[in-house]
Design a protein around this motif. Structure first.
Motif, mmCIF file in Angstrom:
data_model
loop_
_atom_site.group_PDB
_atom_site.id
_atom_site.type_symbol
_atom_site.label_atom_id
_atom_site.label_comp_id
_atom_site.label_asym_id
_atom_site.label_seq_id
_atom_site.Cartn_x
_atom_site.Cartn_y
_atom_site.Cartn_z
ATOM 1 N N UNK A 73 0.814 -1.059 0.025
ATOM 2 C CA UNK A 73 0.142 -0.036 -0.152
ATOM 3 C C UNK A 73 0.803 1.339 0.043
ATOM 4 N N UNK A 74 2.027 1.287 0.531
ATOM 5 C CA UNK A 74 2.808 2.403 0.636
ATOM 6 C C UNK A 74 3.471 2.450 -0.555
ATOM 7 N N UNK A 75 3.721 1.530 -1.476
ATOM 8 C CA UNK A 75 4.235 1.894 -2.734
ATOM 9 C C UNK A 75 3.295 2.470 -3.595
ATOM 10 N N UNK A 76 1.862 1.736 -3.542
ATOM 11 C CA UNK A 76 0.852 2.402 -4.229
ATOM 12 C C UNK A 76 0.638 3.697 -4.110
ATOM 13 N N UNK A 77 0.706 4.118 -2.676
ATOM 14 C CA UNK A 77 0.283 5.569 -2.230
ATOM 15 C C UNK A 77 1.481 6.669 -2.898
ATOM 16 N N UNK A 78 2.627 6.118 -3.028
ATOM 17 C CA UNK A 78 3.876 6.983 -3.649
ATOM 18 C C UNK A 78 3.591 6.931 -5.262
ATOM 19 N N UNK A 79 3.051 5.775 -5.866
ATOM 20 C CA UNK A 79 2.717 5.802 -7.412
ATOM 21 C C UNK A 79 1.804 6.906 -7.768
ATOM 22 N N UNK A 80 0.614 6.788 -6.677
ATOM 23 C CA UNK A 80 -0.435 7.726 -7.098
ATOM 24 C C UNK A 80 -0.080 9.255 -6.807
ATOM 25 N N UNK A 81 0.594 9.400 -5.811
ATOM 26 C CA UNK A 81 0.783 10.778 -5.453
ATOM 27 C C UNK A 81 2.027 11.278 -6.099
ATOM 28 N N UNK A 82 3.063 10.682 -6.243
ATOM 29 C CA UNK A 82 4.386 10.948 -6.760
ATOM 30 C C UNK A 82 4.474 11.074 -8.403
ATOM 31 N N UNK A 83 4.019 9.804 -8.918
ATOM 32 C CA UNK A 83 4.290 9.210 -10.219
ATOM 33 C C UNK A 83 2.959 9.876 -10.996
ATOM 34 N N UNK A 84 1.817 9.628 -10.750
ATOM 35 C CA UNK A 84 0.580 9.848 -11.455
ATOM 36 C C UNK A 84 0.177 11.323 -11.061
ATOM 37 N N UNK A 85 0.245 11.730 -9.670
ATOM 38 C CA UNK A 85 -0.182 13.097 -9.277
ATOM 39 C C UNK A 85 -1.571 13.141 -8.842
ATOM 40 N N UNK A 86 -2.297 11.924 -8.712
ATOM 41 C CA UNK A 86 -3.844 11.908 -8.489
ATOM 42 C C UNK A 86 -4.153 12.098 -7.160
ATOM 43 N N UNK A 87 -3.359 12.172 -6.231
ATOM 44 C CA UNK A 87 -3.831 12.290 -4.817
ATOM 45 C C UNK A 87 -2.906 12.798 -3.778
ATOM 46 N N UNK A 88 -3.351 13.042 -2.598
ATOM 47 C CA UNK A 88 -2.421 13.545 -1.736
ATOM 48 C C UNK A 88 -2.409 12.645 -0.387
ATOM 49 N N UNK A 89 -1.078 12.375 -0.096
ATOM 50 C CA UNK A 89 -0.910 11.597 1.016
ATOM 51 C C UNK A 89 -1.267 12.041 2.354
ATOM 52 N N UNK A 90 -1.617 11.301 3.406
ATOM 53 C CA UNK A 90 -1.603 12.155 4.675
ATOM 54 C C UNK A 90 -0.455 11.909 5.365
ATOM 55 N N UNK A 91 0.147 12.728 6.067
ATOM 56 C CA UNK A 91 1.333 12.909 6.778
ATOM 57 C C UNK A 91 1.199 12.160 7.946
ATOM 58 N N UNK A 92 2.350 11.307 8.187
ATOM 59 C CA UNK A 92 2.661 10.558 9.430
ATOM 60 C C UNK A 92 3.979 10.879 10.022
ATOM 61 N N UNK A 93 4.173 10.470 11.272
ATOM 62 C CA UNK A 93 5.429 10.860 12.032
ATOM 63 C C UNK A 93 6.410 9.800 11.271
ATOM 64 N N UNK A 94 7.594 10.488 11.133
ATOM 65 C CA UNK A 94 8.615 9.785 10.371
ATOM 66 C C UNK A 94 9.260 8.726 11.133
#
Length: 443
Positions: free
Chosen positions: A356-377
């Motif tokens: 799911x983490x990889x999918x999220x980065x694909x959507x937000x950083x590669x396709x640019x179709x969503x915003x990821x909720x910030x979490x503690x590092x």
């Protein structure tokens, strides 16, 4: 095999997030005239029946799931148990090997589609048929995590994500084998790989997998799912009908993901802060038997009907296509993202771990179709303001981020819902599958 038609058996992992994509590809292949024998846990069959649009060609073959010590009686799929017991569901599935082999032999199939039952290729060799590893996760994730040359660069992830990946990689998943090992064996031993993906979006990754595993990689086309033959339940339909187009937040984390009680509450409180109506379909938090007990005190009273919290299964693809739904807060399972991308809802990405983490980065950083909720590092924890800010940012019609996300989503949506593109892909997939099988018989 008559007139380029074949008999396909399907045996996906016992999780709704895997069973549902398999019934969708079954429909696509049945539409081309192929016959499908779909092996499914006995008491789960009814959940898939509304999605079977070709009952004359798609037959469900019920599988009795053996009881494994440690599982509740009657447990069949991952949705029946907490995530800590998922390895035992896998153990139960592994125990069906002999029964499945006899069934496949009696059915006289030409090919078997599978994913996590890594023993299927050896069964197929014994009965002299081909196996196709039809993977329901993105070829991007497979290339990144499961390929022979995988060299995961943890510098691209937060500390808590790196720990999660390491933990999952080392966790036994059914017997004395890890999930990574299981997936790799299935990919390596199968005769071909297949994905619900397109060359336009995932082409370089499918090419990479072809060279890594030295076997055909078949793409069935854009990630478009069929709607069930049922309609949205009256209570949800009437509630959604009350609100203006694009004004409702829909939040769902799939059939497996359960949050901690604290994160569950932060999520709901963050949705409350948006002052938008919301429908949250979530599993009971970890360690809690009832979702009602986990809802923040006084929340439902303050919302006065503006928020619904569901603890059971819902018709997600029907909800997503409802005109009032404008935002989808998702755990980034590949199936959920597939359903979201063909609708107009804005995406807020809240991955729970693993692919799911990889999918999220694909959507937000590669396709640019969503915003990821910030979490503690370090701890991976989010607070209500993190949820609120992501939703407000993506839903802001006048903001630069909101506009950009909307435009990029719409461009991808137009490609995905193009019927000519979808038709051409499934034609190609059907022909390539048949050519692949005919070459095997000629050998």
């Amino acid at each position: 095999m008559d007139e380029r038609k074949c008999h396909i058996a399907m045996y996906p992992w016992f999780a709704l997030g895997h069973l549902t994509p398999y019934i969708h590809i079954a429909n696509m292949l049945a539409k081309k005239g192929h016959m499908i024998s779909f092996l499914v846990p006995t008491n789960t069959q009814y959940k898939l029946e509304p999605f079977n649009h070709h009952p004359n060609l798609i037959s469900f073959v019920p599988i009795t799931v053996p009881h494994v010590e440690g599982l509740p009686l009657g447990a069949e799929t991952t949705s029946d148990v907490p995530s800590s017991l998922h390895p035992l569901i896998m153990t139960a599935m592994d125990k069906t090997e002999k029964v499945v082999e006899r069934l496949l032999q009696d059915l006289m199939v030409d090919v078997v589609f599978f994913d996590l039952a890594h023993w299927i290729p050896n069964v197929c060799r014994r009965i002299r048929v081909k196996s196709v590893n039809y993977c329901v996760i993105s070829p991007v994730t497979v290339a990144y995590v499961f390929s022979p040359a995988r060299q995961t660069d943890w510098s691209k992830f937060h500390a808590h994500e790196a720990r999660d990946f390491t933990s999952r990689s080392n966790m036994k998943f059914g017997g004395d084998i890890t999930l990574i090992e299981r997936a790799y064996i299935g990919l390596s031993l199968s005769d071909a790989l297949a994905y619900n993906a397109s060359r336009e979006l995932e082409g370089p990754f499918s090419d990479y997998l072809r060279t890594q595993f030295h076997k055909p990689v078949l793409l069935s086309g854009p990630m478009v799912t069929d709607l069930p033959s049922t309609t949205l339940t009256e209570n949800l339909s009437s509630w959604l009908d009350r609100y203006n187009p694009g004004s409702v937040i829909y939040c769902a984390f799939g059939s497996e993901c359960a949050l901690t009680p604290a994160q569950f509450q932060e999520l709901l409180l963050g949705l409350e802060l948006t002052r938008m109506p919301f429908l949250a379909a979530l599993k009971s938090p970890v360690g809690m038997n009832s979702i009602d007990d986990a809802i923040p005190e006084g929340l439902l009273e303050r919302l006065e009907g503006r928020g619904l919290v569901y603890g059971g299964w819902v018709q997600q693809n029907l909800i997503l296509q409802h005109g009032s739904v404008g935002c989808f807060v998702t755990h980034c399972g590949w199936g959920s993202l597939s359903e979201a991308l063909v609708n107009k809802c804005r995406l807020v990405l809240l991955p729970n771990g693993g692919d799911q983490v990889i999918n999220s980065r694909i959507m937000s950083e590669v396709y640019g179709v969503g915003i990821e909720v910030q979490k503690g590092e370090e701890d991976g924890v989010f607070i209500k303001m993190d949820v609120f800010e992501a939703v407000k940012k993506v839903m802001d019609e006048d903001g630069e981020v909101g506009k950009e996300v909307k435009d990029k989503h719409e461009r991808i949506r137009e490609f995905l819902v193009n019927k000519e593109v979808k038709s051409a892909y499934i034609d190609s997939f059907s022909h390539e599958l048949q050519d692949f099988l005919e070459s095997y018989h000629e050998d």
